[in-house]
Every structure is written in C-alpha cells, then in structure tokens.
Design an enzyme around this catalytic site. Structure first.
Site, PDB file in Angstrom:
ATOM      1  CG  ASN A 151      69.243  12.733 -14.780  1.00 19.35           C
ATOM      2  OD1 ASN A 151      69.740  12.622 -13.663  1.00 19.35           O
ATOM      3  ND2 ASN A 151      67.969  12.990 -14.963  1.00 19.35           N
ATOM      4  CB  VAL A 152      73.904  16.610 -17.035  1.00 20.76           C
ATOM      5  CG1 VAL A 152      74.236  18.096 -17.046  1.00 20.76           C
ATOM      6  CG2 VAL A 152      74.826  15.867 -16.063  1.00 20.76           C
ATOM      7  CD  GLU A 153      66.369  17.099 -16.302  1.00 21.14           C
ATOM      8  OE1 GLU A 153      65.866  18.139 -15.803  1.00 21.14           O
ATOM      9  OE2 GLU A 153      65.792  15.991 -16.300  1.00 21.14           O
TER      10      GLU A 153
ATOM     11  CB  CYS B 242      70.404   9.602 -20.569  1.00 25.45           C
ATOM     12  SG  CYS B 242      68.740   9.821 -21.227  1.00 25.45           S
TER      13      CYS B 242
ATOM     14  CD  GLU C  15      70.922   5.378 -19.153  1.00 27.13           C
ATOM     15  OE1 GLU C  15      70.852   6.622 -19.065  1.00 27.13           O
ATOM     16  OE2 GLU C  15      69.957   4.632 -18.949  1.00 27.13           O
TER      17      GLU C  15
ATOM     18  CB  CYS D  83      65.495   6.170 -22.606  1.00 25.29           C
ATOM     19  SG  CYS D  83      67.033   6.851 -23.274  1.00 25.29           S
TER      20      CYS D  83
ATOM     21  CB  CYS E 222      70.305   5.014 -22.700  1.00 21.34           C
ATOM     22  SG  CYS E 222      70.587   6.804 -22.614  1.00 21.34           S
TER      23      CYS E 222
END
Ligand code: THU
Length: 132
Positions: free
Chosen positions: A47-49, A58, A60, A91, A94
C-alpha cells in the site's frame, strides 16, 4: 521469480516481504500482497498512502499493475497480509479488482482458509455483464 502454485507459505512470505516496502505513514498499517499468475510469475504489491487520505493505493493496486506491466495473464493464487504478517481480507474495492483479473476461480488464502473468489465476492458484477 516464481512460486509453486500449492506453496501458500512461500506466497505468504512474499506478501510479508512486500509489506516491508509499504508507505503507510498515516494509517501506520502496512499491507503486502502477493499472487501467482497463470504462467507461474510471482507478483507483489504494497500500500502507498497520500497526504490526501482518500488517494490511498491499496497493495492490490500495485500488484495488479505489476501483472499487466510484466506481460498480463490471469491471477490464480493470492494472499495479503498486514504488518504483523497476519493474513487479512482484501477490501471490497480490491475484491472487485482481483475478480477482474482472476475471475471466480482465483484462489485466495483468507482468514478462514483457502477459498475461491466465487465465495469471497459472490454473485460478482464483472466483464461478462457488459456487452462489449
Ligand atoms: N489496505 C490495503 O492495502 N489493502 C486492503 O485490501 C485493505 C486496506 C490498506 C489501505 C490503507 O493504506 C491501510 O490498509 C489501512 O486501511
């Protein structure tokens, strides 16, 4: 790199490794995902926020992007984990992403064992519903 289709522990280890690359300074909840493609290719994502919280990618998302970058094909086996290495469920959004790229027979290691996507996202809307 390749992982044998039945080797769920190796796939999970690849997801744990992917989680170590997560950029999750806001939630402090790293996620790693790993999957096998139908030609045996190993795919990973983390994940990359973003400071604009809703822009989060996410794990995925990166994994599916890597599927296409490295030659396309279909996902056959999938697992995602948190920063503790615990298996987590993808989620809802995803699940839809995974369904598009693996279909109802994609196998997922879940919190309740290995299950097909047809159980994880039952009665899914998908490409077959579109007249194209
Ligand atoms: N997250 C994923 O990467 N995949 C999922 O399927 C569940 C949630 C991430 C998004 C966010 O960076 C963090 O987990 C907390 O929601």
């Amino acid at each position: 790199m390749t992982v044998e289709p039945g080797d769920w522990e190796a796939l999970r280890a690849a997801a744990v490794e992917a989680a170590s690359h997560a950029y999750a300074p806001y939630s402090r909840y790293p996620v790693g995902a790993a999957a096998i493609a139908d030609d045996g290719r190993l795919l990973q994502g983390c994940n990359v926020e973003n400071a604009a919280y809703g822009v989060v990618l996410c794990a995925e998302c990166g994994l599916v992007s890597q599927l296409h970058i490295t030659g396309g094909g279909r996902l056959t086996h999938f697992v995602c984990v948190n920063g503790e290495g615990d298996v987590i469920m993808p989620c809802g959004r995803c699940r839809q992403l995974l369904y598009e790229n693996g279909g109802r027979d994609l196998l997922l290691m879940t919190v309740s064992g290995v299950r097909p996507m047809s159980e994880v996202l039952p009665d899914a809307f998908g490409p077959e519903d579109l007249n194209i």
